[in-house]
Motif scaffolding. Structure first.
Motif, PDB file in Angstrom:
ATOM      1  N   TYR A 176       0.950  -1.144   0.033  1.00  0.00           N
ATOM      2  CA  TYR A 176       0.094  -0.013  -0.167  1.00  0.00           C
ATOM      3  C   TYR A 176       0.713   1.264  -0.160  1.00  0.00           C
ATOM      4  O   TYR A 176       0.441   2.506  -0.587  1.00  0.00           O
ATOM      5  CB  TYR A 176      -0.938   0.122   1.204  1.00  0.00           C
ATOM      6  N   SER A 177       1.990   1.301   0.672  1.00  0.00           N
ATOM      7  CA  SER A 177       2.724   2.367   0.705  1.00  0.00           C
ATOM      8  C   SER A 177       3.928   2.445  -0.368  1.00  0.00           C
ATOM      9  O   SER A 177       4.467   3.709  -0.181  1.00  0.00           O
ATOM     10  CB  SER A 177       3.518   2.384   2.133  1.00  0.00           C
ATOM     11  N   THR A 178       4.028   1.667  -1.122  1.00  0.00           N
ATOM     12  CA  THR A 178       5.162   1.808  -2.256  1.00  0.00           C
ATOM     13  C   THR A 178       4.399   1.664  -3.507  1.00  0.00           C
ATOM     14  O   THR A 178       3.252   0.911  -3.438  1.00  0.00           O
ATOM     15  CB  THR A 178       6.247   0.882  -2.104  1.00  0.00           C
ATOM     16  N   HIS A 179       4.841   2.147  -4.606  1.00  0.00           N
ATOM     17  CA  HIS A 179       4.339   1.886  -6.200  1.00  0.00           C
ATOM     18  C   HIS A 179       5.439   1.270  -6.998  1.00  0.00           C
ATOM     19  O   HIS A 179       6.402   1.539  -6.966  1.00  0.00           O
ATOM     20  CB  HIS A 179       4.286   3.462  -6.746  1.00  0.00           C
ATOM     21  N   ALA A 180       4.913   0.273  -7.713  1.00  0.00           N
ATOM     22  CA  ALA A 180       5.644  -0.468  -8.580  1.00  0.00           C
ATOM     23  C   ALA A 180       6.658  -1.088  -7.996  1.00  0.00           C
ATOM     24  O   ALA A 180       8.053  -1.064  -8.603  1.00  0.00           O
ATOM     25  CB  ALA A 180       5.835   0.326  -9.844  1.00  0.00           C
ATOM     26  N   THR A 181       6.667  -1.572  -6.947  1.00  0.00           N
ATOM     27  CA  THR A 181       7.836  -2.007  -6.081  1.00  0.00           C
ATOM     28  C   THR A 181       7.793  -3.473  -5.841  1.00  0.00           C
ATOM     29  O   THR A 181       6.565  -3.917  -5.538  1.00  0.00           O
ATOM     30  CB  THR A 181       8.021  -1.155  -4.615  1.00  0.00           C
ATOM     31  N   ILE A 182       8.753  -4.133  -5.752  1.00  0.00           N
ATOM     32  CA  ILE A 182       8.881  -5.530  -5.401  1.00  0.00           C
ATOM     33  C   ILE A 182       9.619  -5.769  -4.051  1.00  0.00           C
ATOM     34  O   ILE A 182      10.663  -5.344  -3.875  1.00  0.00           O
ATOM     35  CB  ILE A 182       9.860  -6.158  -6.297  1.00  0.00           C
ATOM     36  N   ASN A 183       8.756  -5.911  -3.018  1.00  0.00           N
ATOM     37  CA  ASN A 183       8.975  -6.119  -1.579  1.00  0.00           C
ATOM     38  C   ASN A 183       9.320  -7.496  -1.263  1.00  0.00           C
ATOM     39  O   ASN A 183       8.181  -8.290  -1.401  1.00  0.00           O
ATOM     40  CB  ASN A 183       7.871  -5.493  -0.854  1.00  0.00           C
ATOM     41  N   ASN A 184      10.272  -7.738  -0.803  1.00  0.00           N
ATOM     42  CA  ASN A 184      10.988  -9.020  -0.040  1.00  0.00           C
ATOM     43  C   ASN A 184      10.875  -8.885   1.283  1.00  0.00           C
ATOM     44  O   ASN A 184      11.690  -8.064   1.724  1.00  0.00           O
ATOM     45  CB  ASN A 184      11.938  -9.612  -0.731  1.00  0.00           C
ATOM     46  N   VAL A 185      10.043  -9.705   2.096  1.00  0.00           N
ATOM     47  CA  VAL A 185       9.652  -9.436   3.594  1.00  0.00           C
ATOM     48  C   VAL A 185      10.490 -10.703   4.373  1.00  0.00           C
ATOM     49  O   VAL A 185      10.002 -11.611   3.956  1.00  0.00           O
ATOM     50  CB  VAL A 185       8.646  -8.887   4.005  1.00  0.00           C
TER      51      VAL A 185
END
Length: 552
Positions: free
Chosen positions: A438-447
């Motif tokens: 929700y807080s990033t755009h067009a982003t690949i997030n690895n948690v």
């Protein structure tokens, strides 16, 4: 023998400050039970002393100048006592020989207690005045090293203004000397051959002085001899330089020259890191970093003195320990090569780092409430001149120290929480991933989520304010003065995005302003103007890889 070993290399005094905190943090948090999340064999090795005692020491090689170890013997204090000199060791008349020794009484109280069997088990919970006692990194060293770990450069003296080890070519020339390269390369080989499967290298290097050239030479060797192994490099910039406090015009002129030399070293070292490492992540507790570190990075509930290497290096070590966790976990098949490959895609060899320490979590809160009320980015950049942003990123985010039972309110008490989309999440990983989406755009997030918090017992500095409790949570009332913070939740990240390109452009712009022919120590060492121009153009080419239209 271990399954996926990594060798850590540290070049320079500030890098060794960071490394000392890092090894201290790890040893304080060792969990030898089957429930441990972290595979300590990745960075540590098992050995046996001459007296058949089992040891567990960092798989580490570090380099520093003569005089920087203070009371610490070059071969360490774990395996054997260094032999005491006798008059028979020299071929002179014994009547003409006088033996002088340096007293070991200059050790601070922390180190004295550490050596005392009756006090050593108490040092992690005691309070010492290390802000006044620490002058070099060995003054707060809790870990014990293997005899091959430390390499001292005897040709240069620590903090010697007359023959400073201050320019990139000095370090490169030192590496190219057979006496240094052969010895150091053999030490590397000894560690690598001990591993069942060897992943690669963590490399920390001061990049504002000659250690930048020394680490560049080492990386060229690693690339040649271990070409299929990853090199995750961290060029570091101290948060304070003494020449920033000048009183006379002459001191000011000298400071400006020193600043230009630092910029030249940075440009040449970044070019070398780009050419020979798998991925490099610049680190600095100052927001600017190039000529002077600039204003310090601020964190909620943290009060530290950026002029003390003992303080600033502790924060960088906390970040380092946290964002390397993903490839050090027992439960994960993720490796160092995976991390470097993901973040260096499309030639993006540089990445940025971020940190939130402590992760502001109220003592009676849950993660859903915490994230719902959070304002601004979760973490702050600790890469100089770099704003990470929230658009078109590839990023790895690691959160540690928040238990799964603190995820959300129970259904019978959830009230408004039940109306939030995140209430459907069943794990911290799932909830944090949703928040980032929700807080990033067009982003690949690895948690990645790790149950274990960061251990901050002595000798970690007491930098947390009175509202941080013993377990690291934010309380409504001040913590009693006799209680020390023992652990804190932390979030850290590694990021690849357009902000890294802006960082590279700012260094290029600063380096371009310098009148290179005036700096004879670089030209006389063989780095002529054409080679320097090629270095700058290489930085500019690397910067272009971060333009959005090149990537997403």
């Amino acid at each position: 023998m271990n399954s996926k070993g990594i060798l850590t290399l540290q070049f320079g005094h500030y890098s060794n400050f960071i490394g000392t905190h890092w090894w201290n943090i790890q040893e304080q948090g060792f969990d030898y039970t089957s429930h441990s999340e972290i595979d300590h064999d990745v960075l540590y090795r098992e050995g046996v002393t001459n007296k058949h005692g089992v040891t567990f020491t960092p798989r580490l090689l570090l380099v520093d100048l003569k005089g920087s170890l203070k009371h610490l013997p070059e071969r360490g204090e774990l395996y054997d006592e260094p032999p005491k000199p006798t008059k028979s060791d020299v071929n002179w008349d014994s009547d003409l020989v006088e033996i002088e020794g340096v007293s070991g009484n200059n050790k601070n109280q922390f180190l004295k207690d550490l050596e005392n069997p009756e006090e050593s088990h108490k040092v992690l919970t005691k309070t010492y005045d290390l802000e006044k006692d620490v002058t070099v990194w060995s003054d707060f060293l809790y870990s014990r090293f293997h005899p091959r770990t430390v390499t001292v450069i005897n040709e240069y003296q620590h903090e010697n203004e007359h023959t400073p080890f201050d320019a990139f070519p000095l370090g490169k020339d030192l590496w190219n000397s057979s006496s240094f390269e052969d010895d150091f390369s053999n030490k590397i080989r000894s560690y690598v051959e001990e591993c069942d499967y060897f992943q690669g290298f963590h490399l920390l290097s001061d990049c504002t002085d000659a250690f930048s050239g020394l680490s560049a030479g080492c990386m060229e060797h690693l690339e040649d001899d271990y070409c299929r192994k990853s090199i995750l490099a961290f060029p570091v910039v101290p948060s304070f330089f003494p020449d920033s406090k000048f009183e006379t015009k002459e001191q000011q002129c000298h400071a400006i020259i020193n600043e230009s030399v630092r910029v030249l070293n940075l440009a040449l070292s970044f070019n070398a890191f780009n050419a020979h490492s798998s991925l490099f992540v610049p680190l600095c507790m100052g927001s600017k970093g190039w000529r002077q570190p600039g204003p310090k990075n601020e964190f909620n509930h943290t009060v530290y003195d950026s002029e003390l290497a003992y303080h600033s290096s502790a924060i960088l070590a906390a970040a380092l320990d946290t964002f390397t966790l993903k490839h050090r976990l027992k439960s994960s098949s993720f490796s160092l090569v995976d991390l470097c490959a993901d973040l260096s895609h499309n030639g993006r060899k540089a990445a940025a780092a971020s940190l939130c320490m402590p992760f502001s979590f109220n003592v009676d809160a849950n993660l859903l409430e915490c994230l719902d009320n959070w304002e601004g980015p979760l973490t702050k950049s600790i890469t100089p001149n770099c704003t990470i942003g929230s658009d078109r990123l590839m990023q790895y985010v690691i959160l540690r120290g928040i238990r799964e039972d603190r995820l959300k309110q129970q259904a019978d008490r959830a009230e408004k929480q039940r109306n939030l989309p995140a209430y459907k999440c069943d794990s911290i990983t799932e909830m944090l991933s949703l928040y980032l989406s929700y807080s990033t755009h067009a982003t690949i997030n690895n948690v990645t989520v790790v149950r274990k918090p960061l251990d901050v017992k002595t000798p970690f500095p007491r930098i947390f304010d009175e509202f941080i409790g013993q377990a690291g949570y934010v309380g409504a009332t001040p913590r009693p003065g006799h209680i020390n913070v023992e652990s804190v939740p932390v979030m850290a990240g590694l990021h690849s995005g357009s902000g890294v390109g802006d960082m590279l452009e700012s260094l290029y712009t600063e380096a371009r302003r310098i009148k290179y022919p005036r700096f004879h120590q670089f030209i006389n060492a063989g780095i002529d103007k054409d080679e320097y121009e090629a270095c700058l153009e290489s930085l500019l080419t690397l910067r272009e890889n971060y333009m959005d239209n090149y990537y997403i």
